[in-house]
Design a protein around this motif. Structure first.
Motif, PDB file in Angstrom:
ATOM      1  N   GLU A  23       0.827  -1.210   0.000  1.00 48.59           N
ATOM      2  CA  GLU A  23       0.000   0.000   0.000  1.00 48.59           C
ATOM      3  C   GLU A  23       0.863   1.263   0.000  1.00 48.59           C
ATOM      4  O   GLU A  23       0.409   2.321  -0.417  1.00 48.59           O
ATOM      5  CB  GLU A  23      -0.922  -0.002   1.230  1.00 48.59           C
ATOM      6  N   PRO A  27       0.788   4.085  -4.215  1.00 48.98           N
ATOM      7  CA  PRO A  27       0.589   5.533  -4.396  1.00 48.98           C
ATOM      8  C   PRO A  27       1.872   6.278  -4.737  1.00 48.98           C
ATOM      9  O   PRO A  27       1.851   7.254  -5.482  1.00 48.98           O
ATOM     10  CB  PRO A  27       0.019   5.989  -3.040  1.00 48.98           C
ATOM     11  N   GLU A 226      -4.941  14.808  -0.492  1.00 45.31           N
ATOM     12  CA  GLU A 226      -4.405  13.459  -0.657  1.00 45.31           C
ATOM     13  C   GLU A 226      -3.831  12.933   0.653  1.00 45.31           C
ATOM     14  O   GLU A 226      -4.021  11.770   1.017  1.00 45.31           O
ATOM     15  CB  GLU A 226      -3.326  13.477  -1.737  1.00 45.31           C
ATOM     16  N   ILE A 229      -6.716  11.938   2.960  1.00 48.01           N
ATOM     17  CA  ILE A 229      -7.339  10.679   2.518  1.00 48.01           C
ATOM     18  C   ILE A 229      -6.462   9.498   2.903  1.00 48.01           C
ATOM     19  O   ILE A 229      -6.947   8.468   3.385  1.00 48.01           O
ATOM     20  CB  ILE A 229      -7.591  10.712   0.993  1.00 48.01           C
ATOM     21  N   ASN A 230      -5.165   9.650   2.727  1.00 48.84           N
ATOM     22  CA  ASN A 230      -4.243   8.571   3.105  1.00 48.84           C
ATOM     23  C   ASN A 230      -4.260   8.330   4.616  1.00 48.84           C
ATOM     24  O   ASN A 230      -4.234   7.178   5.073  1.00 48.84           O
ATOM     25  CB  ASN A 230      -2.820   8.901   2.647  1.00 48.84           C
ATOM     26  N   PHE A 233      -7.435   6.490   5.461  1.00 52.49           N
ATOM     27  CA  PHE A 233      -7.311   5.094   5.035  1.00 52.49           C
ATOM     28  C   PHE A 233      -6.488   4.299   6.049  1.00 52.49           C
ATOM     29  O   PHE A 233      -6.851   3.186   6.439  1.00 52.49           O
ATOM     30  CB  PHE A 233      -6.651   5.044   3.649  1.00 52.49           C
ATOM     31  N   ASN A 263      -9.929   3.130  -0.279  1.00 47.77           N
ATOM     32  CA  ASN A 263      -8.872   2.803  -1.231  1.00 47.77           C
ATOM     33  C   ASN A 263      -9.247   3.288  -2.628  1.00 47.77           C
ATOM     34  O   ASN A 263      -8.401   3.767  -3.384  1.00 47.77           O
ATOM     35  CB  ASN A 263      -8.616   1.297  -1.230  1.00 47.77           C
ATOM     36  N   ARG A 266      -8.728   6.953  -2.671  1.00 53.62           N
ATOM     37  CA  ARG A 266      -7.290   7.245  -2.811  1.00 53.62           C
ATOM     38  C   ARG A 266      -6.844   7.163  -4.260  1.00 53.62           C
ATOM     39  O   ARG A 266      -6.035   7.960  -4.722  1.00 53.62           O
ATOM     40  CB  ARG A 266      -6.461   6.243  -2.000  1.00 53.62           C
ATOM     41  N   LYS A 267      -7.392   6.175  -4.969  1.00 50.73           N
ATOM     42  CA  LYS A 267      -6.981   5.964  -6.355  1.00 50.73           C
ATOM     43  C   LYS A 267      -7.670   6.928  -7.316  1.00 50.73           C
ATOM     44  O   LYS A 267      -7.387   6.915  -8.509  1.00 50.73           O
ATOM     45  CB  LYS A 267      -7.298   4.526  -6.775  1.00 50.73           C
TER      46      LYS A 267
END
Length: 964
Positions: A23, A27, A226, A229-230, A233, A263, A266-267
Motif C-alpha cells: 500500500e 501511491p 491526498e 485521505i491517506n 485510510f 482505497n 485514494r486511487k
C-alpha cells in the motif's frame, strides 16, 4: 509454498507488513510517474520492496521472493540513474505489485500463493534490465488472451436474458436488510496478556477521534487532500488489523468495507463528496458504538448488527454512487444510535432459511476458499494421524498436526462458525499439552482420533450449510493416489458460486450463494420496510445508550519517569537517615539535642522530597484537554446539519493540561453546554441577517489556566439571555415565587438556568429544550469541586465559564476555626484574610457590610451559615476570610484564623450524604487523625444570598458530631 507448517504469529505479522509495504508502494509509484526526477520517492518505493523481498525469503515463500527480487532490481537501476522513469516501466512495476498483492492475499486465505503466473512479468523485467525494450513490450501480448476468458465468465451471468428487468432491479432492489440470523449473545475476544484488551480499546478510541477529525477536515476541502485521505485510510486499516487480531468480527468486517471504499477514493476512482463524508462518518459512529460494547473485565463483547452498513458501503464501493444509497444510512450520531437501537429484528425468517442466511454473509469467493482450505486441513490431519500411528515420536509431525488444527480454528473463526472454532481450540490445546510434556504421544492418539471424527462431522455439516449442497468427506479415500484426492477437492469448490447466476431456485437457496440474490428477490415482500434499516434479534432491541469506556492508562514522557526515579532515590536515602537516627537514640551514641537537630534537618529534607514527589506525580497525571475537545467538531457539525444553522466552532487552548480524573468527567457537561449554545443560543440564519449579524454563528470553546485552577469557556454570539424573561419563566414553572424574583439581581436570575426542569425554549427540539441537562451540568461540576459562572448580554451572546481544580486529590487550604470546630477553605477561593473592628460594620438591606479599601463588602458569619453557635456580638474584633466566587466577593467571619495546609480530599461517604450538607465539598484527615470538613466556596456564597429569603435548616452540626 503452503503455510501449514509455519508459525501462525509470524505469518500474521508478515501479512500485515506485506500489505502495508504494497500500500506504500502503489501511491508512490503513481506520484513518481508525475515527478520522474524525484529521487526521494524512488527511495520510498525501494525500501518497502526490499523489506518484502527479505521477509518472503526468510519464510521460504519463493514465488513472492523471486518477483519482489526482480522488482527491487529494476528499482535499484532507477535509483542509480542507469534507467529513466517511463510510463512503460511504471506499468511493469505496477503489474508486479498487483501480482505480489494477489499472492499475499491467496496465502492469507487459502494457505498457498496460488497459480499466479509471474514468469511473463519476470521476463519483461529481465528484458528491460538488459535494454531489450522490444521484448519488454512484446511480452505483455499474452495478457489480452486472458481478457476474453474474463468476459466469458461475465457473460455467464443471467443479465442478457432480460435487459429491462435487470435495469429495474438495479434501481429498485437495493434494499439492504439486517441479518435475520444475527445473534446478539456476547462472545469472548482473543487477547494476549492482561492489558492487551485495554490497549486495544485505548487505541480504538484514539483512532475514532482521528477519523472524525480527518473526515471533518475532508468535508471542509471539497477537492480533498491526498494526505488526509491517506491518513483516513490508514486509520481504518489499523483498526481493521487490531480488531482482527482479537477476533472482533463485526468491527473487522465493517472497517474492511470502509477501508476498501477509501482505497478507491485514494486511487481517484470515487470522488470525495458531502454524501461520501456523511456515509463514512455514520460508519465511524457505528464503529464507536461497537467499541463501546467491549467489556474489559469479562473480555467479551456484546455484538451489534453491522450488516446494513456493510451492504451500503459495498454498494458505494462497487458503483461509486453515493446518491443511490442516500437515506439508507443515518446522517448524524444521535440518529444512528436511535435508529440502530429502535429497529426491530426480522421475525419472519423461516426455519429452512437459517443455513442460507449464514452463506449470504460471505462472498462466493470466501466460501470457495474456505471449502478448499478446510478440505486441505482435514486431509493433512488425517495424514498426520496415520503417520503418528506408525511412529508417535515424530515431533515435526506432531507440530504439523498442531498447526493444522490451529488453521482450522482460525478459518472457522473467520467464517463465524464459533462452535467449531471453540471445539477445535480445545483440540489445539490438547495437542499442545501433549507435545510439551515427556509423555508418550501414542497415549493421545485414540483421543485425537475421536476428537478429529467429531470435528470433521461438524465441519462437513457446516460446509453443507454454506454451499447448499452435500459435502463430501475428503479423507474417505486417503489410500488412493494424490491425483484422485485432488479431483475430489475441486468439485467441492465449484458448487459454491455455481447457483448464483441461476434465477430459478427459491430465495433461500440463492441467498446461500450470493449476496445480490436475496436483495433482488425479497424486494416485493420487504418493500414497506423502513428506509433506515438496522436489525438484531428481539433480545437486542433498545439497548442502553453506549457510554465510551474510560481509558485506564496514561502516556508519560520518559523524562518525567526519570525524575520520579531520582526523587524515589532521595526518599530512600532520607528513610535510611531516619533509621540511623533512631539507632543512635537507642544506643545512646549521640546526645538528645544533637539527634533532635539532625531529626529536624531530616524532616525538612523529607518535606522537600515529598513536595517534589507530589509535583512530579501531578505532572504525570496531567493530560491535554484536547482529548476532550476533539469530539466537539463532529458534534457541532451534526448539530449544524440537523438544526439548519451555519455554525463555526473555534477551539482555543487545546494544549492546556488537566488532571486525568478531571478530563474523564468533564466531557458530558461540555456536551450539554455546546448543544444548548447551538440550539438555544444561536439564532436562525434569517433572524441573524435581520439583526445585522453574519449568517454564520460562532461557538467558542476555550481552556486556560486561572491561578491554581483551570477554566473552560463555552461562548456563543447568539441572542443572549434576558434576566427578566428567565424570572418570568421560573415563576410560571413554579421554580421561584414572585417575591423571590423581586429581590434577585441579574446574576442570580441567569443562574436559574441550572434549576431542575427549567427551560426557556419556546419549542422542544430533539437537540435540547426539554428542561434537562443544565442541572446535570451544575451537579457534575460541583462533584468535580468546580464552579459555573454565567455571563450574558441580550443580543450579543452568552458565555459560561467552568472553573475546575487542577487535581481532585490534593489542594492548598486555609484552616479556620468556628464554634470550636476546624474547617478548611480551598486557598484558590481565598482573596485575602484580615481583621475588622465591629464598630466599623454597617447595615445594608438588613445585611452586615463593611467598607474595605473603598469597596463595600457583604459580611456573614460562617457559624450562621453552618447552623452552629454564633459569637459575633460578643467580640470587638472579627477575624475575616474574604472569599471570591468568580468576580463576586464575600466576607466570612470566623472565630480564629489558623495556618495554611496541604490537604488530601476525601469524599464524605454514603452515611454523611444523608445529611443536608450544603456548603461542604468533602473532608480531610489531619495528622492527629481528626476529620476536618472542607467548605465549598461557591455554595457558601449561594447560601449567603438566600439568608432572609427562604432558609432551609442546615444540619452540619449533626454531621460534625458524626465525624468525631
Amino acid at each position: 509454498m503452503s503455510q501449514d507448517f509455519l508459525d501462525p504469529e509470524i505469518l500474521t505479522d508478515f501479512f500485515v507488513e506485506a500489505k502495508e509495504h504494497l500500500e506504500t508502494i502503489e501511491p508512490n509509484l503513481l506520484e513518481l510517474e508525475k515527478s520522474p526526477d524525484n529521487l526521494g520517492l524512488l527511495n520510498e518505493i525501494f525500501r518497502p520492496m526490499h523489506s518484502l523481498k527479505g521477509a518472503s525469503g526468510f519464510l521460504g515463500l519463493n514465488k513472492i521472493n523471486g518477483l519482489a527480487h526482480k522488482a527491487e532490481n529494476i528499482l535499484d537501476e532507477l535509483r542509480q540513474g542507469s534507467m529513466k522513469v517511463t510510463s512503460g516501466i511504471m506499468d511493469l512495476i505496477l503489474s508486479a505489485t498487483d501480482a505480489l498483492r494477489t499472492m499475499v492475499d491467496n496465502l492469507e486465505t487459502s494457505g498457498v500463493e496460488g497459480d499466479v503466473d509471474t514468469a511473463p512479468i519476470i521476463a519483461r523485467i529481465e528484458a528491460t534490465l538488459v535494454g531489450d525494450m522490444e521484448a519488454a513490450s512484446v511480452a505483455p501480448e499474452p495478457e489480452p488472451e486472458c481478457a476474453p476468458v474474463v468476459e466469458a465468465e461475465v457473460v455467464i451471468e443471467p443479465e442478457p436474458v432480460a435487459e429491462e428487468p435487470v435495469e429495474m432491479v438495479a434501481e429498485i432492489t437495493f434494499d439492504p436488510q439486517p441479518d435475520p440470523d444475527f445473534d446478539a449473545t456476547p462472545y469472548g475476544l482473543t487477547t494476549v496478556g492482561e492489558g492487551h484488551l485495554a490497549d486495544f480499546l485505548e487505541e480504538a478510541h484514539e483512532i475514532v477521534e482521528n477519523l472524525n477529525r480527518c473526515l471533518l477536515s475532508l468535508e471542509g476541502e471539497p477537492d480533498g487532500s491526498e494526505e488526509l485521505i491517506n491518513d483516513t485510510f490508514r486509520y481504518f486499516h489499523n483498526l481493521k488489523g487490531n480488531s482482527g487480531i482479537i477476533g472482533f468480527k463485526e468491527l473487522n468486517s465493517l472497517t474492511h468495507e470502509a477501508e476498501t471504499l477509501l482505497n478507491k477514493v485514494r486511487k481517484g476512482e470515487i470522488a470525495s463528496s458531502q454524501g461520501l463524508m456523511d456515509l463514512l462518518l455514520a460508519s465511524v459512529d457505528l464503529i464507536e458504538a461497537l467499541v463501546g460494547k467491549v467489556d474489559v473485565e469479562t473480555n467479551k463483547v456484546e455484538p451489534l448488527d453491522t450488516s446494513v452498513m456493510a451492504q451500503v458501503l459495498q454498494r458505494v464501493t462497487e458503483d461509486g454512487d453515493v446518491l443511490a444509497v442516500q437515506g439508507l444510512f443515518p446522517g448524524s450520531k444521535s440518529a444512528l444510535v436511535t435508529e440502530e437501537a429502535a429497529a426491530p429484528a426480522a421475525a419472519d425468517a423461516s426455519s429452512d432459511e437459517d443455513a442460507s442466511v449464514s452463506a449470504g454473509d460471505y462472498d462466493p469467493e470466501d466460501v470457495a476458499l474456505f471449502v478448499q482450505t478446510i478440505n486441505q486441513q482435514l486431509e493433512s490431519a488425517a495424514v498426520a494421524l496415520g503417520l503418528l500411528r506408525k511412529d508417535a515420536g515424530q515431533t515435526d509431525i506432531v507440530d504439523g498436526l498442531f498447526r493444522t488444527f490451529q488453521t482450522i480454528q482460525n478459518s472457522t473463526g473467520y467464517m463465524g462458525l464459533d462452535e467449531i472454532k471453540e471445539y477445535s481450540s480445545r483440540t489445539v490445546g490438547l495437542i499442545d499439552q501433549g507435545r510439551k510434556t515427556d509423555m508418550d504421544f501414542t497415549l493421545m492418539l485414540d483421543i485425537l482420533d475421536q476428537e478429529f471424527a467429531i470435528l470433521k462431522d461438524m465441519i462437513l455439516k457446516a460446509l453443507e450449510m454454506l454451499t447448499g449442497s452435500p459435502a463430501e468427506d475428503p479423507t474417505v479415500n486417503m489410500g488412493k493416489p494424490a491425483s484422485i484426492k485432488t479431483e475430489k477437492v475441486a468439485p467441492k469448490v465449484e458448487p459454491a458460486p455455481a447457483p448464483a447466476p441461476v434465477p430459478e431456485p427459491p430465495v433461500q437457496k440463492a441467498a446461500a450463494v450470493s449476496k445480490p440474490a436475496p436483495v433482488a428477490k425479497p424486494a416485493p415482500t420487504s418493500a414497506p420496510a423502513t428506509k433506515v434499516p438496522a436489525g438484531r434479534k428481539s433480545g437486542a432491541v433498545n439497548p442502553p445508550p453506549v457510554r465510551p469506556k474510560v481509558s485506564s492508562t496514561i502516556r508519560v514522557d520518559h523524562h518525567k519517569l526519570d525524575h520520579l526515579m531520582n526523587v524515589i532515590g532521595e526518599l530512600i536515602i532520607n528513610r535510611n537517615r531516619y533509621a540511623m537516627l533512631a539507632r543512635a537514640l537507642e544506643e545512646g551514641q549521640e546526645e538528645v539535642h544533637v539527634v533532635a537537630q539532625q531529626l529536624t534537618e531530616t524532616t525538612y529534607a523529607m518535606a522537600r522530597i515529598s513536595d517534589d514527589l507530589q509535583d512530579t506525580i501531578m505532572k504525570v497525571r496531567m493530560v491535554p484537554v484536547q482529548t476532550v475537545f476533539s469530539r466537539f467538531p463532529r458534534l457541532v457539525r451534526d448539530l449544524s446539519r440537523k438544526s439548519g444553522k451555519q455554525v463555526e466552532l473555534i477551539m482555543e487552548g487545546e494544549e492546556t493540561e488537566f488532571d486525568k480524573s478531571v478530563v474523564e468527567e468533564i466531557g458530558d457537561p461540555l456536551v450539554h453546554l455546546v448543544r444548548n449554545a447551538v440550539d438555544h443560543g444561536l439564532e436562525d440564519e434569517a433572524e441573524r441577517v435581520q439583526l445585522g449579524k453574519k449568517p454564520k454563528g460562532h461557538v467558542w470553546l476555550r481552556a486556560y489556566h486561572k491561578g491554581n485552577s483551570v477554566a473552560i469557556e463555552v461562548e456563543d454570539d447568539g441572542r443572549g439571555m434576558d434576566p427578566e424573561k428567565l424570572k418570568a419563566v421560573a415563576i410560571r414553572k413554579g421554580v421561584i415565587t414572585p417575591e423571590e424574583a423581586n429581590v434577585m439581581d441579574d446574576r442570580e436570575a441567569l443562574d436559574l438556568i441550572f434549576a431542575p426542569g427549567f427551560s426557556s425554549a419556546e419549542k422542544v427540539t430533539d437537540i435540547s429544550g426539554r428542561g434537562v441537562g443544565m442541572d446535570v451540568v451544575k451537579t457534575n461540576i460541583k462533584n468535580l469541586k468546580g464552579s459555573v459562572n454565567t455571563q450574558s448580554e441580550v443580543g450579543k451572546g452568552t458565555k459560561l465559564t467552568l472553573t475546575l481544580p487542577l487535581t481532585l486529590a490534593i489542594i492548598d487550604a486555609l484552616m479556620v476555626q468556628v464554634a470550636g470546630d476546624t474547617f478548611a477553605i480551598p486557598l484558590d477561593a481565598v482573596s485575602e484574610t484580615t481583621k475588622i473592628e465591629v464598630e466599623k460594620l454597617s447595615d445594608v438591606n438588613n445585611r452586615k457590610a463593611v467598607t474595605l479599601r473603598g469597596e463595600v463588602l457583604g459580611l456573614v458569619e460562617l457559624a450562621e451559615l453552618l447552623d452552629l453557635p454564633q459569637s459575633m456580638d460578643d467580640r470587638d474584633v472579627l477575624p475575616m476570610v474574604v472569599i471570591q466566587d468568580n468576580d463576586r466577593r464575600l466576607g466570612l467571619v470566623v472565630d480564629r484564623l489558623l495556618e495554611r495546609q496541604e490537604i488530601v480530599i476525601k469524599p464524605l461517604g454514603q452515611y454523611l450524604n444523608n445529611f443536608n450538607l450544603k456548603g461542604l465539598s468533602g473532608a480531610t484527615i489531619m495528622g492527629d487523625g481528626s476529620v476536618v470538613l472542607i467548605l465549598d466556596p461557591h455554595e457558601i456564597y449561594s447560601i449567603s444570598t438566600q439568608l432572609g429569603r427562604k432558609q432551609e435548616p442546615l444540619t452540619v452540626s449533626g454531621a460534625l458530631t458524626s465525624t468525631k
